[in-house]
Every structure is written in structure tokens, then in C-alpha cells.
Design a protein around this motif. Structure first.
Motif, mmCIF file in Angstrom:
data_model
loop_
_atom_site.group_PDB
_atom_site.id
_atom_site.type_symbol
_atom_site.label_atom_id
_atom_site.label_comp_id
_atom_site.label_asym_id
_atom_site.label_seq_id
_atom_site.Cartn_x
_atom_site.Cartn_y
_atom_site.Cartn_z
ATOM 1 N N GLY A 214 -19.039 -9.334 -21.697
ATOM 2 C CA GLY A 214 -19.988 -9.480 -20.827
ATOM 3 C C GLY A 214 -19.804 -8.813 -19.742
ATOM 4 N N LEU A 215 -18.938 -7.781 -19.419
ATOM 5 C CA LEU A 215 -18.874 -6.662 -18.329
ATOM 6 C C LEU A 215 -18.849 -5.372 -18.752
ATOM 7 C CD1 LEU A 215 -17.760 -7.097 -15.618
ATOM 8 C CD2 LEU A 215 -15.405 -6.546 -16.482
ATOM 9 N N SER A 216 -19.721 -4.690 -17.839
ATOM 10 C CA SER A 216 -20.082 -3.263 -18.457
ATOM 11 C C SER A 216 -18.689 -2.288 -17.861
ATOM 12 C CB SER A 216 -21.389 -2.681 -17.599
ATOM 13 O OG SER A 216 -20.757 -2.448 -16.523
ATOM 14 N N LEU A 217 -17.746 -2.754 -17.148
ATOM 15 C CA LEU A 217 -16.642 -1.824 -16.699
ATOM 16 C C LEU A 217 -17.245 -0.590 -16.147
ATOM 17 C CD1 LEU A 217 -13.655 -2.066 -19.070
ATOM 18 C CD2 LEU A 217 -13.634 -2.728 -16.587
ATOM 19 N N ASP A 218 -18.231 -0.960 -15.198
ATOM 20 C CA ASP A 218 -18.570 0.149 -14.406
ATOM 21 C C ASP A 218 -17.485 0.767 -13.593
ATOM 22 O OD1 ASP A 218 -19.874 1.252 -11.593
ATOM 23 O OD2 ASP A 218 -21.556 1.089 -13.294
ATOM 24 N N TYR A 219 -17.815 2.375 -13.546
ATOM 25 C CA TYR A 219 -16.586 2.814 -12.773
ATOM 26 C C TYR A 219 -16.423 2.399 -11.172
ATOM 27 C CZ TYR A 219 -16.141 5.753 -16.927
ATOM 28 O OH TYR A 219 -16.292 6.219 -18.383
ATOM 29 N N SER A 220 -17.286 1.669 -10.657
ATOM 30 C CA SER A 220 -17.122 1.177 -9.444
ATOM 31 C C SER A 220 -16.393 0.025 -9.361
ATOM 32 C CB SER A 220 -18.687 0.842 -8.796
ATOM 33 O OG SER A 220 -19.088 -0.397 -9.550
ATOM 34 N N GLU A 221 -15.881 -0.390 -10.337
ATOM 35 C CA GLU A 221 -14.998 -1.663 -10.638
ATOM 36 C C GLU A 221 -13.656 -1.263 -10.330
ATOM 37 O OE1 GLU A 221 -16.283 -4.589 -10.738
ATOM 38 O OE2 GLU A 221 -18.027 -4.637 -11.855
ATOM 39 N N THR A 222 -13.239 -0.506 -9.290
ATOM 40 C CA THR A 222 -12.097 0.424 -8.883
ATOM 41 C C THR A 222 -10.966 -0.810 -9.122
ATOM 42 O OG1 THR A 222 -13.494 1.164 -7.045
ATOM 43 C CG2 THR A 222 -11.073 1.861 -7.222
ATOM 44 N N ASP A 223 -11.063 -1.944 -8.942
ATOM 45 C CA ASP A 223 -9.870 -2.701 -8.963
ATOM 46 C C ASP A 223 -9.340 -2.921 -10.409
ATOM 47 O OD1 ASP A 223 -11.999 -4.111 -9.199
ATOM 48 O OD2 ASP A 223 -11.367 -5.994 -8.787
ATOM 49 N N LEU A 224 -10.290 -3.159 -11.161
ATOM 50 C CA LEU A 224 -10.037 -3.263 -12.559
ATOM 51 C C LEU A 224 -9.513 -2.168 -13.176
ATOM 52 C CD1 LEU A 224 -12.862 -5.565 -13.772
ATOM 53 C CD2 LEU A 224 -10.445 -6.248 -13.624
ATOM 54 N N TRP A 225 -10.016 -1.064 -12.996
ATOM 55 C CA TRP A 225 -9.566 0.287 -13.610
ATOM 56 C C TRP A 225 -8.417 0.782 -13.117
ATOM 57 C CZ3 TRP A 225 -11.542 2.656 -17.639
ATOM 58 C CH2 TRP A 225 -12.628 2.562 -18.155
ATOM 59 N N TRP A 226 -8.000 0.243 -11.707
ATOM 60 C CA TRP A 226 -6.779 0.538 -11.297
ATOM 61 C C TRP A 226 -5.603 -0.183 -12.057
ATOM 62 C CZ3 TRP A 226 -2.305 -1.801 -9.557
ATOM 63 C CH2 TRP A 226 -1.469 -0.817 -8.519
ATOM 64 N N VAL A 227 -5.889 -1.402 -12.393
ATOM 65 C CA VAL A 227 -4.935 -2.484 -12.840
ATOM 66 C C VAL A 227 -4.546 -1.925 -14.210
ATOM 67 C CG1 VAL A 227 -4.436 -4.730 -13.804
ATOM 68 C CG2 VAL A 227 -5.365 -4.586 -11.470
ATOM 69 N N LEU A 228 -5.869 -1.457 -15.008
ATOM 70 C CA LEU A 228 -6.030 -0.840 -16.415
ATOM 71 C C LEU A 228 -5.001 0.274 -16.561
ATOM 72 C CD1 LEU A 228 -9.541 -1.418 -17.673
ATOM 73 C CD2 LEU A 228 -7.504 -2.744 -18.537
ATOM 74 N N ASN A 229 -5.049 1.157 -15.527
ATOM 75 C CA ASN A 229 -4.421 2.541 -15.483
ATOM 76 C C ASN A 229 -2.832 2.258 -15.137
ATOM 77 O OD1 ASN A 229 -3.497 4.935 -13.330
ATOM 78 N ND2 ASN A 229 -4.377 5.517 -15.155
ATOM 79 N N LYS A 230 -2.599 1.199 -14.219
ATOM 80 C CA LYS A 230 -1.173 0.934 -13.961
ATOM 81 C C LYS A 230 -0.680 0.249 -15.283
ATOM 82 C CE LYS A 230 0.672 1.219 -10.892
ATOM 83 N NZ LYS A 230 1.530 2.468 -10.333
#
Length: 289
Positions: A214-230
């Protein structure tokens, strides 16, 4: 067996009869100064709204709190639905959400124990629900309507949050418990020892299997993308063994490739005849028990 964590977003809210849409919410806080959002991410739409109001009124703190109060007020009416009830019935201890509301709590129908002492950021923000079969925890990782200052929507707030998460992962983060300063071990130390303090929801991204729905993972979700990348960088170093799953009905090739490179498994469930409720039910049923 590794435990499951569920991260859910605003997509599930949209199934409720009285759902509050992001477009309506943003248009509400624009006031009389309406403009076309175009391709601007929500973080930038919010910053434009705030900066234009700030320029007009020259009152930084009052303006921003007023905006966040109006968001909190609008979200109070957000109701629950059958998908939240299905999520609540799962054998899952930890739930993460980017939503500010308590639609999931309404599905549980249990008064929570509020465990966070944070005012603005949401690294440790969680609510505990004692059920007949044990405890459940809801982490409002982007803030909550009971504390309007914590509502995270603008670029400034997102970047501040990433700074806190970075500190937490590095092991330089400190917080206060009963008047005493408490520190945490670095994520690298936790991964090597297999011991997690769960001071923050961030630990769950490295220690449990995370199911994003239920989450699009829009690229504005900087915090989540940072955690996924780390996490992906630690995967490359052979330190991580948990799994991340992203459930969606459609995804472009570019995002699919990016998520794959980040060691995230994409699970596609088609929407048949516009039945999103059925799509979410099918997706949830794919989560290993």
C-alpha cells in the motif's frame, strides 16, 4: 524463523469510505494561493506552500505549525477498513506506517500505550497495543496527528530525519531515558553480533523480513530509499540475511531494476476490474505465515 514486519502506506487508506486524499490535503493547506503541482513531489509542494506563506506573513514557526495542525485536523476523520482489520489479525508484532493517522489502531480497537518521547522526529515513535495473544507495535515513522510538529512532509524535515537515521546506523545516535543519556551500537556491530536493541524502527529493516504494501515508494520518500540503499551496501559486504518484499500491482522497468539492485524482491499482484481490496487481500496472503 525470522519474524515479519509490515510497512503500509496511504494506498490502504484509500479503501476507506471517508478517505482523505493527498491532493485534497495539499489543496487545503494551499489556502487561496492555489497552483498546479505538475511533477513536483509532495516534499517540494509542501516547501513551496510553506515558503510562500512565510514570505507573506514573516512568521516562520507559527506558519509551519498552523499548516501541520490543519493536516492533523483533516486526517482525524480517516477511518479504518477491512484490509486494516486483516493486517491487524496477522501474527505480526511490528507494523510501520508512513501514515499520520490511526486507521490501523481503529481496526485493533485497543487503547495504546504511547512509548515515544520525541517531539519532532520519529526515529523511536511507537505505540504499544496489548492483545490477548501478545503485544503489537505501531511505528508512525513519518509522524502522527497527535503531535502535529512530527508530521513529516517537507524536504527540510525529510533531510533532518535522514541525518538522524544516519547517526543511528553509525552508532553515534544518543537519546535520553529517565534523565540519562543512552547510546546505541552501530548497525555493523548489530549485524555481526545478531543483537538488536530495537530502539528504532530502523533495526527492523536489518533484522526482520519487511513486507511493504500500500506504499508507492515515491522517490520523495528519501528516508526509506536511504535505508534501503544502506542495507543493500551491507548486503554487498555479506552482512545482511533478511529479506525485503515490495508488493504492488504495477511498476515501471526503471524502478523494478533499482529495487532489484537494492536487494528488494518485487511481488506483483494484478488489480482485476478495479478491485483494489481483492488485490491487497491477495498480496497479504502471499506473506509467509
Amino acid at each position: 524463523m525470522r519474524s515479519n514486519t509490515v510497512l503500509f502506506g496511504n494506498g490502504i487508506n484509500r479503501l476507506s469510505n471517508n478517505a482523505v486524499s493527498w491532493d485534497d490535503l495539499l489543496n487545503t493547506i494551499k489556502g487561496s494561493n492555489t497552483f498546479d503541482n505538475g511533477n513536483l513531489p509532495n516534499t517540494m509542494v509542501y516547501e513551496r506552500i510553506f515558503m510562500e506563506q512565510h514570505e507573506a506573513k514573516k512568521s516562520h514557526k507559527a506558519d509551519e505549525l498552523k499548516i501541520k495542525n490543519s493536516i492533523a485536523e483533516a486526517m482525524k476523520s480517516q477511518g479504518s477498513n477491512e484490509i486494516f482489520e486483516l493486517l491487524a489479525s496477522m501474527d505480526v508484532e511490528n507494523y510501520l506506517t508512513t501514515n499520520y493517522d490511526y486507521a490501523f489502531e481503529k481496526a485493533l480497537n485497543i487503547s495504546p500505550e504511547k512509548l515515544s518521547t520525541e517531539d519532532i522526529y520519529s526515529l523511536r515513535r511507537k505505540r504499544k497495543y496489548s492483545t490477548g495473544s501478545g503485544s503489537k507495535y505501531l511505528w508512525n515513522i513519518h509522524g502522527e496527528i497527535e503531535h502535529p510538529k512530527s508530521i513529516m512532509l517537507g524536504l527540510d524535515h525529510y533531510c533532518g530525519s535522514v541525518s538522524k537515521i544516519d547517526s543511528y546506523v553509525k552508532g553515534t545516535y544518543k537519546h535520553t531515558v529517565s534523565g540519562k543519556s543512552v547510546s546505541v551500537a552501530s548497525m555493523q556491530e548489530k549485524l555481526k553480533s545478531g543483537k538488536y536493541c530495537f530502539t528504532s524502527w530502523v533495526d527492523l529493516f536489518f533484522s526482520s523480513n519487511v513486507h511493504i504494501i500500500g506504499l508507492s515508494l515515491d522517490y520523495s520518500e528519501t528516508d526509506l530509499w536511504w535505508v534501503l540503499n544502506k542495507r543493500a551496501r551491507f548486503v554487498a559486504d555479506g552482512l545482511v540475511s533478511n529479506k525485503i518484499y515490495f508488493y504492488t500491482n504495477q511498476i515501471d522497468v526503471e524502478k523494478m531494476g533499482l529495487l532489484k539492485s537494492f536487494d528488494v524482491e518485487v511481488v506483483i499482484t494484478e488489480v482485476i476490474e478495479g478491485d483494489y481490496k481483492d488485490m491487497y487481500e491477495s498480496s497479504i496472503n502471499k506473506i509467509p505465515k
